[in-house]
Scaffold this motif. Sequence first.
Motif, mmCIF file in Angstrom:
data_model
loop_
_atom_site.group_PDB
_atom_site.id
_atom_site.type_symbol
_atom_site.label_atom_id
_atom_site.label_comp_id
_atom_site.label_asym_id
_atom_site.label_seq_id
_atom_site.Cartn_x
_atom_site.Cartn_y
_atom_site.Cartn_z
ATOM 1 N N ILE A 24 -54.430 42.519 -12.119
ATOM 2 C CA ILE A 24 -54.569 43.919 -12.517
ATOM 3 C C ILE A 24 -55.840 44.534 -11.956
ATOM 4 N N PHE A 25 -55.704 45.776 -11.475
ATOM 5 C CA PHE A 25 -56.830 46.581 -11.025
ATOM 6 C C PHE A 25 -56.656 47.970 -11.640
ATOM 7 N N TYR A 26 -57.632 48.829 -11.436
ATOM 8 C CA TYR A 26 -57.569 50.169 -12.016
ATOM 9 C C TYR A 26 -57.876 51.204 -10.946
ATOM 10 N N LEU A 27 -56.999 52.201 -10.839
ATOM 11 C CA LEU A 27 -57.194 53.299 -9.908
ATOM 12 C C LEU A 27 -57.937 54.431 -10.615
ATOM 13 N N ASN A 28 -59.075 54.815 -10.044
ATOM 14 C CA ASN A 28 -59.894 55.900 -10.593
ATOM 15 C C ASN A 28 -59.760 57.134 -9.715
ATOM 16 N N VAL A 29 -59.554 58.274 -10.340
ATOM 17 C CA VAL A 29 -59.514 59.543 -9.619
ATOM 18 C C VAL A 29 -60.496 60.487 -10.316
ATOM 19 N N LYS B 14 -61.969 46.403 -10.891
ATOM 20 C CA LYS B 14 -61.335 45.226 -11.511
ATOM 21 C C LYS B 14 -61.511 45.212 -13.018
ATOM 22 N N GLY B 15 -61.942 46.332 -13.568
ATOM 23 C CA GLY B 15 -62.185 46.403 -14.997
ATOM 24 C C GLY B 15 -63.582 46.879 -15.315
ATOM 25 N N GLU B 16 -64.372 47.174 -14.257
ATOM 26 C CA GLU B 16 -65.740 47.656 -14.452
ATOM 27 C C GLU B 16 -65.715 49.179 -14.564
ATOM 28 N N ALA B 17 -65.275 49.661 -15.718
ATOM 29 C CA ALA B 17 -65.062 51.103 -15.889
ATOM 30 C C ALA B 17 -66.327 51.913 -15.682
ATOM 31 N N THR C 268 -59.653 60.301 -14.209
ATOM 32 C CA THR C 268 -58.424 59.694 -14.705
ATOM 33 C C THR C 268 -58.368 58.265 -14.177
ATOM 34 N N ARG C 269 -57.960 57.340 -15.031
ATOM 35 C CA ARG C 269 -57.979 55.917 -14.666
ATOM 36 C C ARG C 269 -56.655 55.291 -15.106
ATOM 37 N N ILE C 270 -55.894 54.768 -14.136
ATOM 38 C CA ILE C 270 -54.610 54.142 -14.448
ATOM 39 C C ILE C 270 -54.573 52.720 -13.872
ATOM 40 N N LYS C 271 -53.605 51.951 -14.326
ATOM 41 C CA LYS C 271 -53.511 50.549 -13.922
ATOM 42 C C LYS C 271 -52.772 50.398 -12.593
ATOM 43 N N LEU C 272 -53.236 49.438 -11.807
ATOM 44 C CA LEU C 272 -52.530 49.006 -10.605
ATOM 45 C C LEU C 272 -52.248 47.518 -10.740
ATOM 46 N N PHE C 273 -50.975 47.140 -10.593
ATOM 47 C CA PHE C 273 -50.580 45.739 -10.704
ATOM 48 C C PHE C 273 -50.222 45.191 -9.325
ATOM 49 N N TRP C 274 -50.974 44.175 -8.920
ATOM 50 C CA TRP C 274 -50.657 43.444 -7.684
ATOM 51 C C TRP C 274 -49.610 42.398 -8.040
ATOM 52 N N ARG C 275 -48.442 42.481 -7.398
ATOM 53 C CA ARG C 275 -47.312 41.623 -7.767
ATOM 54 C C ARG C 275 -46.969 40.676 -6.622
ATOM 55 N N PRO C 276 -47.354 39.408 -6.737
ATOM 56 C CA PRO C 276 -47.046 38.434 -5.680
ATOM 57 C C PRO C 276 -45.547 38.286 -5.480
ATOM 58 N N ASP C 277 -45.161 38.059 -4.252
ATOM 59 C CA ASP C 277 -43.738 37.891 -3.954
ATOM 60 C C ASP C 277 -43.205 36.573 -4.496
ATOM 61 N N SER C 278 -44.097 35.618 -4.740
ATOM 62 C CA SER C 278 -43.667 34.274 -5.127
ATOM 63 C C SER C 278 -43.352 34.128 -6.611
ATOM 64 N N ILE C 279 -43.713 35.120 -7.448
ATOM 65 C CA ILE C 279 -43.451 34.957 -8.880
ATOM 66 C C ILE C 279 -41.967 35.142 -9.160
ATOM 67 N N ALA C 280 -41.529 34.519 -10.235
ATOM 68 C CA ALA C 280 -40.110 34.550 -10.576
ATOM 69 C C ALA C 280 -39.648 35.983 -10.830
ATOM 70 N N LYS C 281 -38.513 36.324 -10.256
ATOM 71 C CA LYS C 281 -37.937 37.646 -10.486
ATOM 72 C C LYS C 281 -37.164 37.597 -11.798
ATOM 73 N N MET C 282 -37.629 38.342 -12.776
ATOM 74 C CA MET C 282 -37.031 38.323 -14.102
ATOM 75 C C MET C 282 -36.651 39.724 -14.526
#
Length: 249
Positions: free
Chosen positions: A107-112, A60-63, A145-159
Motif C-alpha cells: 500500500i502507498f498513498y497518493l497525495n494531491v 508509504k504512510g508518512e502523511a 487530498t490523500r487516497i490509497k494506491l495498492f500495488w498488486r503483484p501478478d503472482s498473488i492468487a486471483k480470488m
Amino acid sequence: MKKLNAILITGALFLISQSSFADIVINGTRVIYPEKSKEVNVRLTNVGTRPLLVQSWLDKGEAQESPENINVPFIINPPVSRIDAKKGQVLRISALKNDLPKDRESIFYLNVLEVPPKMKADKKNGEDKAVQDSGNSRLQLAFRTRIKLFWRPDSIAKMTPAEQLKKINWTLVNNGKGWAIKATNNTPYHFTFSQVRVGGQDAKAGMVAPLSSAEFPMNNNAKPTGSDVKFSWINDFGSDVESQSMLSR
C-alpha cells in the motif's frame, strides 16, 4: 521517486486532507496498480472557478513528511501542474524496478495538494483579484487530498470477492481496555471496512493488511451479546459492499 521542490506559500498554510472544500477532484477513491502495467492514469478535475497550482506525490504512510524526503518506487508525471477552472489533468504513475513483496499487495498513498493563487486587493475597485504576489500577507489555504494506491503483484492468487470474504475470520478479544472484534485477513489483499457491527453493536472500523490481523474496538467497550457480524467493505471501485459473517469460536 524523484525529489520534488516544495511549493512555498507566504502567509498561513493549512493542509486539509480530503476536504469537502477542495476544488481539485480525483476520479476515484483508490488506485489499483497491477504489476504488469507500464503505468496507471489518474484524472484530476478542477471544479472551482479559479486556476490552481497542483503538486502530486506518493508516500508509504508518512502523511506529515515533506515530498522531497520520501522515496517510493514510482514516478508521477507531471509532479506539478497548473489546472485551469473547469479543466482537467491526467497524472501518469509509473512503477520503477522494485523489490516489493510478491505474495501480497503493498500500500502507498497518493497525495494531491492544491494551492490557490495569491490574493491581492485591487485598489481601483475594492475587489480581490487572484494574482501571484510574494509580498502579499493574506491568509492562504492549501488543501490536500490523500487516497490509497495498492500495488498488486501478478503472482498473488486471483480470488473473487466471495472467496476473499470466506478467508476473513472474526473473533472477539478483550485487550485490557475493553472488548474489540479482531479481523484476521488470510488473503493477499488489503481489506478496508467502512462499518463493522457485532450483535447489533458498532465497532470502530478500519483497514486490515494482507496476511495480518487488526482489532476494531467496540464503541462502548462492552461485550456484544450476539455472534452475527455485519460489515461494509470498500471494493476496487470505491463502492461500499455490505456483507455478513459469524464470529469464530
